[in-house]
Design a protein around this motif. Structure first.
Motif, mmCIF file in Angstrom:
data_model
loop_
_atom_site.group_PDB
_atom_site.id
_atom_site.type_symbol
_atom_site.label_atom_id
_atom_site.label_comp_id
_atom_site.label_asym_id
_atom_site.label_seq_id
_atom_site.Cartn_x
_atom_site.Cartn_y
_atom_site.Cartn_z
ATOM 1 N N TYR A 173 0.861 -1.178 0.000
ATOM 2 C CA TYR A 173 0.000 0.000 0.000
ATOM 3 C C TYR A 173 0.900 1.231 0.000
ATOM 4 N N VAL A 174 0.529 2.252 -0.753
ATOM 5 C CA VAL A 174 1.304 3.485 -0.755
ATOM 6 C C VAL A 174 0.386 4.662 -0.453
ATOM 7 N N ALA A 175 0.962 5.679 0.190
ATOM 8 C CA ALA A 175 0.201 6.885 0.516
ATOM 9 C C ALA A 175 1.183 8.009 0.782
ATOM 10 N N GLY A 176 0.668 9.234 0.814
ATOM 11 C CA GLY A 176 1.478 10.397 1.108
ATOM 12 C C GLY A 176 1.830 10.480 2.586
ATOM 13 N N PHE A 177 2.766 11.345 2.902
ATOM 14 C CA PHE A 177 3.279 11.487 4.271
ATOM 15 C C PHE A 177 2.150 11.767 5.261
ATOM 16 N N LYS A 178 1.323 12.777 4.945
ATOM 17 C CA LYS A 178 0.262 13.154 5.864
ATOM 18 C C LYS A 178 -0.886 12.141 5.848
ATOM 19 N N GLN A 179 -1.065 11.454 4.725
ATOM 20 C CA GLN A 179 -2.090 10.411 4.691
ATOM 21 C C GLN A 179 -1.745 9.289 5.661
ATOM 22 N N TRP A 180 -0.472 8.896 5.731
ATOM 23 C CA TRP A 180 -0.069 7.876 6.699
ATOM 24 C C TRP A 180 -0.331 8.365 8.119
ATOM 25 N N GLN A 181 -0.124 9.645 8.356
ATOM 26 C CA GLN A 181 -0.365 10.174 9.699
ATOM 27 C C GLN A 181 -1.834 10.072 10.086
ATOM 28 N N THR A 182 -2.743 10.261 9.121
ATOM 29 C CA THR A 182 -4.166 10.149 9.439
ATOM 30 C C THR A 182 -4.536 8.728 9.841
ATOM 31 N N LEU A 183 -3.693 7.755 9.468
ATOM 32 C CA LEU A 183 -3.925 6.357 9.827
ATOM 33 C C LEU A 183 -3.126 5.935 11.058
ATOM 34 N N TRP A 229 4.978 6.801 0.138
ATOM 35 C CA TRP A 229 5.773 5.786 0.824
ATOM 36 C C TRP A 229 4.968 4.499 0.919
ATOM 37 N N ASP A 230 5.645 3.363 0.857
ATOM 38 C CA ASP A 230 4.988 2.075 1.053
ATOM 39 C C ASP A 230 4.767 1.851 2.541
ATOM 40 N N VAL A 231 3.783 1.020 2.861
ATOM 41 C CA VAL A 231 3.494 0.739 4.262
ATOM 42 C C VAL A 231 4.698 0.166 4.985
ATOM 43 N N SER A 232 5.558 -0.573 4.273
ATOM 44 C CA SER A 232 6.746 -1.158 4.899
ATOM 45 C C SER A 232 7.765 -0.103 5.317
ATOM 46 N N GLN A 233 7.586 1.128 4.861
ATOM 47 C CA GLN A 233 8.476 2.227 5.229
ATOM 48 C C GLN A 233 7.915 3.030 6.391
ATOM 49 N N THR A 234 6.817 2.546 6.961
ATOM 50 C CA THR A 234 6.168 3.246 8.068
ATOM 51 C C THR A 234 6.015 2.314 9.250
ATOM 52 N N ASP A 235 5.753 2.891 10.405
ATOM 53 C CA ASP A 235 5.379 2.094 11.574
ATOM 54 C C ASP A 235 4.302 2.843 12.341
ATOM 55 N N ARG A 260 0.145 6.245 11.488
ATOM 56 C CA ARG A 260 1.446 5.696 11.147
ATOM 57 C C ARG A 260 2.385 6.834 10.741
ATOM 58 N N GLN A 261 3.687 6.610 10.944
ATOM 59 C CA GLN A 261 4.703 7.598 10.609
ATOM 60 C C GLN A 261 5.738 6.990 9.678
ATOM 61 N N VAL A 262 6.219 7.789 8.740
ATOM 62 C CA VAL A 262 7.332 7.348 7.901
ATOM 63 C C VAL A 262 8.571 7.213 8.782
#
Length: 370
Positions: free
Chosen positions: A77-87, A147-153, A89-91
């Motif tokens: 899954y890929v998303a923008g920096f702030k989109q990951w934050q809404t979920l 970023w891919d989900v694997s690049q976030t936690d 998760r952080q890059v």
């Protein structure tokens, strides 16, 4: 300040040039039909993005895998920096985003919209005058990052159900959904007893009689694949099909090889979106059909064909009430329907591809095939 603006513009243009070079190289590397099949399978799993951007994501993620920065050769899954934050998760520190092409839009107004020379560009915050019609148009490109989900936690993502199929079986409701769309385009659907009834083919679309025929003596998966192929012909190659007057459609009609590639590729993407085994789908060597348009750049032919396939497949998939694989967006991501102005300044390598800006970007991106 003027030097800073010029330097910023030059830096953006350099990034865009690098992305275009990377994109051209990746598309040019699609040599065989097998390469094309794999590219479309990947696009089917990331169909919320344009074909060009899926290629950019694919090649950059693979480069990251080769460098040991990610654990798998393909993204999930890929998303923008702030989109990951809404979920939640952080890059992760040290993870670089994948550059993609995003449109820059502006508002224009006109009292006589049918006159192409009458449109004037609105300034920031300026509203149309009484009697003027306003439209948003693309005026350029900018680099954006995902970023891919694997690049976030962070927080775990919601579990997304995946379709599971037995060999030879078709997804529940897929035949009925495709058949309904064939008939909605004004064609009648007939199931013939065998290939002999339609000249040895698995399926046949007759534009003069507005009839689609499919062999009945195949397993369910093969019948569904054939029906999707014929629906591709109906939507893309009928003389009165939507968009049939554009250059790409005319090329497809004039060059039978491209028409068959488009129809088979639509079937491939619809099948891949439902978890069907697409290894038996046959597409001829890319170099043969991409070079069939006199005077055209083969890379541009591939890009135009792929984007027509993607947008047509999306039109089909959006009307189906079937279980489908994800589209590349993280489960749980909610996109806002309103647009807010994106701040002009951003951290290096961080995306302005936010939930607020994304709907307009995606709509424009699909329209221009970015």
């Amino acid at each position: 300040m003027r030097h800073q603006t010029r330097d910023s513009q030059q830096a953006r243009e350099a990034k865009l040039d690098a992305l275009h070079t990377k994109l051209t190289e990746s598309v040019g590397a699609l040599v065989s039909g097998e390469d094309w099949r794999r590219a479309l399978e990947f696009s089917a799993r990331f169909r919320s993005r344009s074909f060009n951007n899926t290629m950019l994501i694919y090649i950059q993620h693979n480069e990251a895998f080769q460098l040991g920065r990610v654990l798998a050769p393909t993204p999930t899954y890929v998303a923008g920096f702030k989109q990951w934050q809404t979920l939640g998760r952080q890059v992760m520190k040290g993870q670089s985003g994948y550059g993609i092409l995003a449109p820059v839009t502006a508002r224009f107004a006109s009292r006589t919209p049918n006159n192409s020379e009458s449109w004037r560009r609105l300034g920031r915050g300026e509203r149309p005058q009484p009697g003027e019609v306003a439209r948003t148009k693309m005026v350029g490109l900018r680099p954006a990052y995902v970023w891919d989900v694997s690049q976030t936690d962070g927080d775990p993502l919601p579990t997304q159900p995946a379709p599971t199929l037995l060999s030879g079986h078709a997804p529940a409701g897929l035949w009925e959904g495709l058949a309904a769309q064939v008939e909605a385009h004004g064609f009648t659907l007939h199931q013939v007893p065998d290939a002999a009834a339609i000249g040895g083919a698995n399926g046949l679309t007759d534009f003069s009689t507005r009839q689609v025929s499919v062999r009945a003596d195949m397993d369910d998966a093969a019948r569904v694949k054939t029906l999707a192929h014929e629906l591709g012909h109906v939507m893309l190659h009928s003389p009165d099909a939507s968009g049939a007057t554009d250059g790409a459609a005319i090329d497809a009609v004039l060059h039978r090889g491209i028409a068959e590639v488009e129809a088979e590729s639509v079937a491939l993407m619809i099948g891949a979106a439902h978890g069907l085994d697409t290894t038996t789908y046959t597409v001829p060597y890319v170099s043969s059909w991409a070079s069939s348009v006199p005077g055209a750049d083969p890379v541009e032919v591939v890009q135009a064909t792929a984007e027509r396939v993607r947008t047509t497949s999306l039109r089909v998939l959006d009307q189906l009430d079937t279980a489908q694989v994800g589209d590349g967006d993280p489960p749980g991501l909610i996109r806002e329907t309103t647009q807010r102005r994106v701040p002009g300044r951003q951290a290096p390598g961080r995306s302005t591809d936010t939930p607020e800006s994304r709907p307009v970007i995606e709509q424009t991106e699909q329209a221009v095939g970015l």
